[in-house]
Design a protein around this motif. Structure first.
Motif, short mmCIF file in Angstrom:
data_model
loop_
_atom_site.label_atom_id
_atom_site.label_comp_id
_atom_site.label_asym_id
_atom_site.label_seq_id
_atom_site.Cartn_x
_atom_site.Cartn_y
_atom_site.Cartn_z
N LEU A 246 -10.82 -29.69 55.55
CA LEU A 246 -11.95 -30.16 54.67
C LEU A 246 -12.22 -31.65 54.32
CD1 LEU A 246 -11.19 -27.53 51.97
CD2 LEU A 246 -12.73 -27.29 53.91
N GLY A 247 -11.10 -32.27 54.71
CA GLY A 247 -11.08 -33.81 54.35
C GLY A 247 -10.88 -33.99 52.74
N TRP A 248 -10.66 -32.91 52.10
CA TRP A 248 -10.59 -32.94 50.55
C TRP A 248 -9.19 -33.56 50.39
CZ3 TRP A 248 -6.49 -30.10 48.50
CH2 TRP A 248 -6.32 -30.05 47.24
N VAL A 249 -9.04 -34.47 49.30
CA VAL A 249 -7.77 -34.90 48.85
C VAL A 249 -7.68 -34.56 47.58
CG1 VAL A 249 -6.56 -37.38 48.40
CG2 VAL A 249 -8.13 -36.85 50.40
N ALA A 250 -6.48 -33.98 47.07
CA ALA A 250 -6.14 -33.25 45.60
C ALA A 250 -6.15 -34.52 44.86
CB ALA A 250 -4.83 -32.90 45.53
N SER A 251 -6.90 -34.34 43.59
CA SER A 251 -6.99 -35.50 42.69
C SER A 251 -5.58 -35.63 41.66
CB SER A 251 -8.05 -35.58 41.59
OG SER A 251 -7.85 -34.29 40.88
N GLU A 252 -5.45 -36.63 41.11
CA GLU A 252 -4.13 -36.64 40.42
C GLU A 252 -3.96 -35.31 39.39
OE1 GLU A 252 -2.42 -39.66 38.98
OE2 GLU A 252 -2.68 -41.05 40.52
N GLU A 253 -5.13 -35.03 38.98
CA GLU A 253 -5.24 -33.85 37.92
C GLU A 253 -4.93 -32.56 38.56
OE1 GLU A 253 -9.02 -33.70 35.88
OE2 GLU A 253 -8.47 -32.02 34.80
N GLU A 254 -5.71 -32.42 39.92
CA GLU A 254 -5.29 -31.45 40.55
C GLU A 254 -3.67 -31.08 40.87
OE1 GLU A 254 -9.75 -30.51 42.70
OE2 GLU A 254 -8.27 -31.97 43.56
N LEU B 106 3.54 -21.64 47.21
CA LEU B 106 2.23 -22.11 47.24
C LEU B 106 2.09 -23.19 48.08
CD1 LEU B 106 -0.56 -22.38 46.32
CD2 LEU B 106 0.06 -23.58 44.21
N LEU B 107 1.41 -23.07 49.21
CA LEU B 107 0.98 -24.13 50.31
C LEU B 107 -0.26 -24.49 50.00
CD1 LEU B 107 1.64 -25.53 52.96
CD2 LEU B 107 1.02 -23.55 54.21
N TYR B 108 -0.50 -26.09 50.08
CA TYR B 108 -1.82 -26.68 50.29
C TYR B 108 -1.69 -27.66 51.02
CZ TYR B 108 -0.29 -30.47 46.99
OH TYR B 108 0.19 -31.51 46.53
N THR B 109 -2.98 -28.21 51.57
CA THR B 109 -2.79 -29.47 52.40
C THR B 109 -3.67 -30.61 51.78
OG1 THR B 109 -2.64 -27.84 54.33
CG2 THR B 109 -3.29 -30.06 54.87
N SER B 110 -3.10 -31.75 51.62
CA SER B 110 -3.85 -32.96 51.23
C SER B 110 -3.37 -34.16 51.63
CB SER B 110 -3.77 -32.82 49.58
OG SER B 110 -4.25 -34.14 49.16
N PRO B 111 -4.20 -35.00 52.33
CA PRO B 111 -5.77 -34.75 52.72
C PRO B 111 -5.79 -33.45 53.66
CG PRO B 111 -5.24 -37.05 52.99
CD PRO B 111 -3.93 -36.11 52.72
N SER B 112 -6.68 -32.63 53.69
CA SER B 112 -7.17 -31.28 54.13
C SER B 112 -7.62 -31.56 55.51
CB SER B 112 -7.72 -30.44 53.05
OG SER B 112 -8.30 -29.58 54.01
N ASN B 113 -6.82 -30.60 56.54
CA ASN B 113 -7.35 -30.28 57.62
C ASN B 113 -7.74 -28.68 57.51
OD1 ASN B 113 -8.14 -29.37 60.15
ND2 ASN B 113 -5.87 -29.55 61.06
#
Ligand SMILES: Cc1ncc(COP(=O)(O)O)c(C=O)c1O
Length: 391
Positions: free
Chosen positions: A175-183, A166-173
């Motif tokens: 979206l600028g989204w940043v995964a929260s601690e919970e996420e 599983l690949l994710y990007t945080s902070p996202s390019n």
């Protein structure tokens, strides 16, 4: 006649590049399509590279990179993330973030394996999966109440016996989204439950606006994961230190994968350039004041763009917590490439089309706001006029 392997034939051309190449043939374009700051590499880093050349850093180094640079990276994690890493066995220096991404993916996937990728995302992750002869399942991040989230039901439904990563990007390019601690915890639990590698692309972790103070790093998944977890983190000097052309990055990984990546590095690039590695050490040691100044400027730029777009009907632009992109969604837009081509031809503003970022990206455009105000202000002026219907 021998033909090109179908596995690579099928890797799509980057649509950001496609737009960029059209723009390169034109004069006076306000270029906001590539993901880089238009600031030059700071002088103290250039001087460190020149010193390194003088000092004889012109020979081969270890496949995993200079021990002194790996120690500096480990020290950086201790200071910024409160995470202890073993520089000898858990850090591999690479010739760029994209090489770290490629290497991490290559070490985790066999041909015909499947990888889940949270999108919209910089396309290189999905393309690296395809280059490893594996299959990509893109899972769009839903937008609700002006914040992106993660669709865990869709992730659960996409898992098959062949899913490995599983690949994710945080902070996202983009979206600028940043995964929260919970996420982050949920992603880790999900990966543990399904026996997957969790690959976090954290190349923008220093470009973070939601910390206690500017300059705090976005929390790394390494804070939550143990060193025995099947977790990898991709990183780069490109964005935090304006070093895109230097090609220097790193991979943090569980010891067994890091050892394999080190060995394979020999056959791909052997190692990152020696003098660039020395300059990277200086960037990590002395880079904070310059980084702070850049962050202040980026935050102002972000707000300038948000303000400009707030007056445009039918445009939703979630406020990004990290990286240096806005990803406004435009009501009724179903061909972002044509939109960006027309914008380029008619106003000489170059943006990246949302479709370039995979599932969930169509209908949006990406603005890289890491530009000086003499470029950003007229670009936003022309874009908002174009959005209102006048070129
Ligand atoms: C999300 C993401 N990861 C990795 C990279 C790779 O950076 P580099 O290869 O310049 O180190 C980029 C560059 O745009 C990026 O946006």
């Amino acid at each position: 006649m021998p033909h090109i392997a179908s596995s690579v034939e099928n890797v799509p051309y980057s649509r950001i590049r496609e737009l960029g190449e059209m723009a390169l043939g034109m004069d006076d374009v306000l270029r906001l399509y590539f993901g880089e700051s238009n600031l030059p590499t700071p002088d103290y880093i250039k001087q460190a590279a020149m010193r390194a050349l003088e000092d004889g850093y012109t020979y081969y180094t270890e496949n995993a990179g200079l021990p002194s640079l790996r120690r500096a990276i480990a020290e950086n994690y201790r200071r910024l993330q409160g995470v202890e890493l073993d520089p000898k066995s858990e850090i591999v220096v690479t010739a760029s973030g994209v090489q770290a991404l490629n290497m991490g993916i290559r070490c985790a996937l066999d041909p015909r394996d499947e990888a889940l990728v949270l999108t919209p995302a910089w396309p290189n992750g999905s393309s690296s999966v395809m280059m490893a002869n594996a299959c990509v399942r893109q899972i769009p991040q839903p937008l609700s109440d002006e914040r992106y989230g993660i669709d865990f039901d869709a992730l659960e439904a996409a898992v098959t016996p062949r899913t490995r990563l599983l690949l994710y990007t945080s902070p996202s390019n983009p979206l600028g989204w940043v995964a929260s601690e919970e996420e982050q915890q949920q992603l880790l639990d999900f990966a543990r439950r399904h026996d997957l590698w969790l690959l976090a692309d954290e190349v923008y972790d220093r470009l973070y606006y939601a910390g206690r103070e500017l300059g705090d790093a976005a929390p790394s998944i390494l804070r939550k994961a143990t060193r025995e977890d099947a977790v990898m983190v991709v990183h780069s000097f490109s964005k935090s230190y304006c070093m895109t052309g230097w090609r220097l990055g790193w991979l943090v990984a569980r010891r067994d994968l890091a050892a394999k990546a080190t060995q394979l590095n020999e056959f791909v690039i052997s190692h990152a350039p020696s003098f660039a590695q020395k300059a990277g050490e200086t960037a990590l040691a002395d880079g904070e004041p310059e980084l702070r100044r850049m962050l202040e400027r980026l935050e102002e730029n972000r707000d300038l763009c948000l303000e400009a777009l707030s007056g445009c009907r039918g445009v939703t632009a979630p406020r990004p917590d990290g990286a240096f992109y806005l990803f406004p969604r435009i009501e009724g837009l179903d061909d972002s490439f044509t939109f960006c081509r027309r914008l380029l031809e008619e106003t000489r503003v170059g943006l990246a089309p949302g479709v370039a970022f995979g599932a969930g990206g169509e209908g949006s455009i990406r603005i890289c706001y890491a530009a000086e105000s003499s470029i950003l202000e007229p670009a936003m002026e022309r874009l908002t006029r174009f959005l209102r219907g006048g070129a």
